[in-house]
Design a protein around this motif. Structure first.
Motif, PDB file in Angstrom:
ATOM      1  N   LEU A 203       0.824  -1.218   0.000  1.00 41.05           N
ATOM      2  CA  LEU A 203       0.000   0.000   0.000  1.00 41.05           C
ATOM      3  C   LEU A 203       0.856   1.264   0.000  1.00 41.05           C
ATOM      4  O   LEU A 203       0.378   2.341  -0.321  1.00 41.05           O
ATOM      5  N   ASP A 204       2.130   1.089   0.369  1.00 39.11           N
ATOM      6  CA  ASP A 204       3.012   2.239   0.424  1.00 39.11           C
ATOM      7  C   ASP A 204       3.693   2.387  -0.929  1.00 39.11           C
ATOM      8  O   ASP A 204       4.719   1.774  -1.175  1.00 39.11           O
ATOM      9  N   GLY A 205       3.099   3.126  -1.832  1.00 33.31           N
ATOM     10  CA  GLY A 205       3.713   3.331  -3.141  1.00 33.31           C
ATOM     11  C   GLY A 205       3.135   2.470  -4.253  1.00 33.31           C
ATOM     12  O   GLY A 205       3.378   2.717  -5.419  1.00 33.31           O
ATOM     13  N   PHE A 206       2.414   1.417  -3.887  1.00 33.21           N
ATOM     14  CA  PHE A 206       1.743   0.574  -4.882  1.00 33.21           C
ATOM     15  C   PHE A 206       2.697   0.057  -5.961  1.00 33.21           C
ATOM     16  O   PHE A 206       2.363   0.019  -7.129  1.00 33.21           O
ATOM     17  N   ASP A 207       3.892  -0.310  -5.522  1.00 33.07           N
ATOM     18  CA  ASP A 207       4.817  -0.981  -6.443  1.00 33.07           C
ATOM     19  C   ASP A 207       4.523  -2.478  -6.379  1.00 33.07           C
ATOM     20  O   ASP A 207       4.709  -3.105  -5.345  1.00 33.07           O
ATOM     21  N   LEU A 208       4.029  -3.035  -7.473  1.00 29.55           N
ATOM     22  CA  LEU A 208       3.615  -4.443  -7.479  1.00 29.55           C
ATOM     23  C   LEU A 208       4.667  -5.352  -8.103  1.00 29.55           C
ATOM     24  O   LEU A 208       4.388  -6.508  -8.422  1.00 29.55           O
ATOM     25  N   SER A 209       5.890  -4.831  -8.285  1.00 32.61           N
ATOM     26  CA  SER A 209       6.877  -5.664  -8.967  1.00 32.61           C
ATOM     27  C   SER A 209       7.210  -6.892  -8.117  1.00 32.61           C
ATOM     28  O   SER A 209       7.214  -6.836  -6.888  1.00 32.61           O
ATOM     29  N   GLY A 210       7.439  -8.006  -8.791  1.00 40.27           N
ATOM     30  CA  GLY A 210       7.717  -9.267  -8.103  1.00 40.27           C
ATOM     31  C   GLY A 210       6.463 -10.083  -7.838  1.00 40.27           C
ATOM     32  O   GLY A 210       6.558 -11.242  -7.466  1.00 40.27           O
ATOM     33  N   LEU A 211       5.284  -9.491  -8.016  1.00 42.25           N
ATOM     34  CA  LEU A 211       4.038 -10.244  -7.797  1.00 42.25           C
ATOM     35  C   LEU A 211       3.533 -10.826  -9.121  1.00 42.25           C
ATOM     36  O   LEU A 211       3.586 -10.158 -10.158  1.00 42.25           O
ATOM     37  N   THR A 212       3.041 -12.052  -9.047  1.00 39.32           N
ATOM     38  CA  THR A 212       2.442 -12.694 -10.227  1.00 39.32           C
ATOM     39  C   THR A 212       0.960 -12.918  -9.965  1.00 39.32           C
ATOM     40  O   THR A 212       0.583 -13.457  -8.922  1.00 39.32           O
ATOM     41  N   VAL A 213       0.135 -12.483 -10.902  1.00 34.67           N
ATOM     42  CA  VAL A 213      -1.323 -12.633 -10.785  1.00 34.67           C
ATOM     43  C   VAL A 213      -1.810 -13.533 -11.908  1.00 34.67           C
ATOM     44  O   VAL A 213      -1.547 -13.256 -13.085  1.00 34.67           O
ATOM     45  N   ALA A 214      -2.504 -14.611 -11.542  1.00 34.65           N
ATOM     46  CA  ALA A 214      -3.137 -15.453 -12.552  1.00 34.65           C
ATOM     47  C   ALA A 214      -4.596 -15.030 -12.681  1.00 34.65           C
ATOM     48  O   ALA A 214      -5.314 -14.964 -11.686  1.00 34.65           O
ATOM     49  N   ILE A 215      -5.009 -14.692 -13.899  1.00 32.56           N
ATOM     50  CA  ILE A 215      -6.423 -14.396 -14.162  1.00 32.56           C
ATOM     51  C   ILE A 215      -6.977 -15.594 -14.915  1.00 32.56           C
ATOM     52  O   ILE A 215      -6.512 -15.913 -16.014  1.00 32.56           O
ATOM     53  N   VAL A 216      -7.928 -16.286 -14.279  1.00 35.23           N
ATOM     54  CA  VAL A 216      -8.328 -17.607 -14.773  1.00 35.23           C
ATOM     55  C   VAL A 216      -9.749 -17.593 -15.304  1.00 35.23           C
ATOM     56  O   VAL A 216     -10.686 -17.194 -14.600  1.00 35.23           O
ATOM     57  N   ASP A 228      -8.018  -5.084 -15.084  1.00 35.35           N
ATOM     58  CA  ASP A 228      -7.018  -5.636 -14.160  1.00 35.35           C
ATOM     59  C   ASP A 228      -5.638  -5.663 -14.808  1.00 35.35           C
ATOM     60  O   ASP A 228      -4.641  -5.266 -14.195  1.00 35.35           O
ATOM     61  N   ILE A 229      -5.593  -6.158 -16.043  1.00 33.75           N
ATOM     62  CA  ILE A 229      -4.300  -6.271 -16.730  1.00 33.75           C
ATOM     63  C   ILE A 229      -3.672  -4.884 -16.876  1.00 33.75           C
ATOM     64  O   ILE A 229      -2.482  -4.685 -16.606  1.00 33.75           O
ATOM     65  N   ALA A 230      -4.489  -3.906 -17.269  1.00 35.92           N
ATOM     66  CA  ALA A 230      -3.960  -2.546 -17.470  1.00 35.92           C
ATOM     67  C   ALA A 230      -3.363  -2.008 -16.170  1.00 35.92           C
ATOM     68  O   ALA A 230      -2.228  -1.504 -16.144  1.00 35.92           O
ATOM     69  N   ALA A 231      -4.107  -2.106 -15.071  1.00 41.45           N
ATOM     70  CA  ALA A 231      -3.647  -1.497 -13.821  1.00 41.45           C
ATOM     71  C   ALA A 231      -2.490  -2.283 -13.213  1.00 41.45           C
ATOM     72  O   ALA A 231      -1.482  -1.705 -12.785  1.00 41.45           O
ATOM     73  N   MET A 232      -2.621  -3.588 -13.184  1.00 43.89           N
ATOM     74  CA  MET A 232      -1.609  -4.393 -12.498  1.00 43.89           C
ATOM     75  C   MET A 232      -0.274  -4.363 -13.224  1.00 43.89           C
ATOM     76  O   MET A 232       0.780  -4.246 -12.604  1.00 43.89           O
ATOM     77  N   THR A 233      -0.311  -4.448 -14.561  1.00 44.94           N
ATOM     78  CA  THR A 233       0.963  -4.397 -15.293  1.00 44.94           C
ATOM     79  C   THR A 233       1.559  -2.984 -15.247  1.00 44.94           C
ATOM     80  O   THR A 233       2.769  -2.830 -15.171  1.00 44.94           O
ATOM     81  N   ALA A 234       0.709  -1.958 -15.235  1.00 42.57           N
ATOM     82  CA  ALA A 234       1.239  -0.586 -15.152  1.00 42.57           C
ATOM     83  C   ALA A 234       2.029  -0.399 -13.860  1.00 42.57           C
ATOM     84  O   ALA A 234       2.974   0.387 -13.818  1.00 42.57           O
ATOM     85  N   VAL A 239       1.215 -10.483 -15.097  1.00 44.98           N
ATOM     86  CA  VAL A 239      -0.119 -11.086 -15.180  1.00 44.98           C
ATOM     87  C   VAL A 239      -0.080 -12.257 -16.165  1.00 44.98           C
ATOM     88  O   VAL A 239       0.458 -12.133 -17.268  1.00 44.98           O
ATOM     89  N   VAL A 240      -0.617 -13.386 -15.730  1.00 48.66           N
ATOM     90  CA  VAL A 240      -0.735 -14.563 -16.606  1.00 48.66           C
ATOM     91  C   VAL A 240      -2.212 -14.882 -16.758  1.00 48.66           C
ATOM     92  O   VAL A 240      -2.913 -15.106 -15.769  1.00 48.66           O
ATOM     93  N   CYS A 241      -2.709 -14.875 -17.981  1.00 49.08           N
ATOM     94  CA  CYS A 241      -4.105 -15.245 -18.232  1.00 49.08           C
ATOM     95  C   CYS A 241      -4.151 -16.749 -18.501  1.00 49.08           C
ATOM     96  O   CYS A 241      -3.375 -17.255 -19.311  1.00 49.08           O
ATOM     97  N   VAL A 242      -5.071 -17.426 -17.818  1.00 43.27           N
ATOM     98  CA  VAL A 242      -5.130 -18.885 -17.897  1.00 43.27           C
ATOM     99  C   VAL A 242      -6.539 -19.328 -18.267  1.00 43.27           C
ATOM    100  O   VAL A 242      -7.521 -18.881 -17.649  1.00 43.27           O
ATOM    101  N   GLY A 243      -6.645 -20.203 -19.260  1.00 47.82           N
ATOM    102  CA  GLY A 243      -7.951 -20.718 -19.644  1.00 47.82           C
ATOM    103  C   GLY A 243      -7.835 -21.490 -20.940  1.00 47.82           C
ATOM    104  O   GLY A 243      -6.738 -21.573 -21.524  1.00 47.82           O
ATOM    105  N   PRO A 244      -8.932 -22.035 -21.431  1.00 42.54           N
ATOM    106  CA  PRO A 244      -8.900 -22.743 -22.716  1.00 42.54           C
ATOM    107  C   PRO A 244      -8.641 -21.748 -23.850  1.00 42.54           C
ATOM    108  O   PRO A 244      -8.907 -20.551 -23.699  1.00 42.54           O
ATOM    109  N   PRO A 245      -8.111 -22.230 -24.979  1.00 37.47           N
ATOM    110  CA  PRO A 245      -7.736 -21.315 -26.069  1.00 37.47           C
ATOM    111  C   PRO A 245      -8.876 -20.398 -26.516  1.00 37.47           C
ATOM    112  O   PRO A 245      -8.639 -19.243 -26.867  1.00 37.47           O
TER     113      PRO A 245
END
Ligand code: NCD
Length: 372
Positions: A203-216, A228-234, A239-245
């Motif tokens: 919460l202090d600075g909102f630097d999310l580097s080093g975190l991996t988020v799976a969106i399933v 989510d992808i826009a904000a989290m990667t910014a 971010v890894v999107c997971v699901g069927p093709p």
């Protein structure tokens, strides 16, 4: 725009100073919108989250905020005299209530309009409906619509309105996107990002580097995923999107995320697993799902659940400290089992509570209130 609008609102300043990247940029009519997170400067995203954190600190545990003006000083009455109109042309539970609670807590008046019971059912265009509500004095329109781009269209329509002869120029009216088709759901993106930062001590600075988020799940049809992808990667997360093709097509790579069709290989390295509902209303029916339009993306729900549902076994494969997120509405037994949805890792209801705080912050930013 200038040629269309001879009576410019007085508070539109024409300076050549460089715009502050931490502020949402006003449009040519002086209105400040939140239409999408994609393309926003990371400093602007961080500023909205920092504002949310400030509100969170001031509010403490004070939830829910059902009565007007209940927020503690210095938040109380911040939006007194302002009118926020909810224009929901598509169903909603959390988002609509959350925007109303947020605006009322700050002292704003809230007007609710849905397509059932309004002139939308008589063929009026959304742009006309929005212009009419704005003409009645709304300061902000919170808009949900099934068409991608509907909020941009409304914002442009409002900016191009000519003042009626003999009447003062229309006041600038903010447009806040509450979900447009498959495009974006920016306040959901912010509340998901805030919840991620909250759970992992960022919460202090909102630097999310080093975190991996799976969106399933049904990423292709999900406006939540895009925001989510826009904000989290910014802010530096992977971010890894997971699901069927059919739900995670290669084209998603353009958004700056990684892709996988194998949930079990991704789970052990994810710090958050954000599970999405299959957007049946935007797809054709797989076996067992009755109400659906658009291309089918899975052959059967049972097969989908076997490969991608977050269940007790998969919960056990997650990293220590990793969280389970879901924007709601949850389809228990399809994309997530009750064991996972209700487990100690689940922050689903925390997301909802954070949503109110985020919408307070966004309403203030769009209405130019920043003295707290
Ligand atoms: C989502 C939406 O409507 O975009 N829900 C929400 O706003 N929290 C996701 C969904 O409908 O699946």
């Amino acid at each position: 725009m200038s040629s269309l609008s001879p009576h410019r609102p007085e508070h539109v300043h024409h300076t050549h100073a460089a715009p502050d990247p931490a502020r949402l940029p006003p449009d040519s009519a002086g209105a400040t919108h939140l239409l999408q997170l994609g393309g926003l400067h990371p400093a602007a995203i961080r500023a909205l989250l920092a504002r949310t954190h400030r509100i969170h600190t001031l509010m403490g545990m004070a939830m829910p905020l059902s009565a007007p003006g209940q927020a503690p000083a210095p938040l109380r009455g911040l939006l007194k005299g302002r009118v926020v109109a909810n224009l929901f042309f598509e169903d909603s539970t959390r988002t609509r209530v959350s925007f109303s609670v947020a605006a009322r807590a700050l002292g704003a008046k809230v007007v609710d309009l849905t397509s059932v019971g309004s002139s939308v059912s008589k063929g009026e265009s959304v742009a006309d409906t929005a212009a009419n509500v704005a003409a009645m004095g709304a300061d902000a329109l919170v808009v949900r619509h099934r068409a991608s781009g509907a909020c941009h269209l409304i914002a442009r329509t409002l900016a191009e309105l000519r003042p009626a002869p003999g009447l003062p120029a229309p006041r600038p009216c903010a447009v806040i996107n509450a979900g447009d088709g498959r495009h974006e759901h920016p306040t959901q993106g912010l509340l998901d990002t805030y919840t991620l930062a909250h759970a992992h001590g960022r919460l202090d600075g909102f630097d999310l580097s080093g975190l991996t988020v799976a969106i399933v799940g049904d990423v292709a049809a999900s406006r939540v995923a895009r925001s989510d992808i826009a904000a989290m990667t910014a802010l530096g997360a992977q971010v890894v999107c997971v699901g069927p093709p059919g739900m995670v097509p290669a084209s998603l790579r353009a958004l700056g995320c990684a892709l996988s069709h194998d949930l079990d290989s991704v789970l052990p390295s994810a710090d958050a697993v954000n599970v999405l509902r299959i957007q049946f209303e935007r797809r054709e029916p797989p076996a067992g799902a009755p109400h659906a339009h658009g291309p089918a993306a899975v052959v059967s729900l049972r097969e989908y659940a076997r490969l991608y549902a977050l269940d007790a076994d998969r919960l056990g494969a997650m990293k220590p400290g990793a969280i389970v997120m879901h924007p709601g509405p949850i389809n228990r037994g399809v994309e997530i089992t009750p064991e996972a949805a209700d487990s100690p890792r689940s922050v689903v209801l925390r997301q909802v509570a954070h949503g109110v705080l985020v919408r307070m912050a966004v309403a203030c930013a769009c209405l130019g209130v920043d003295d707290f």
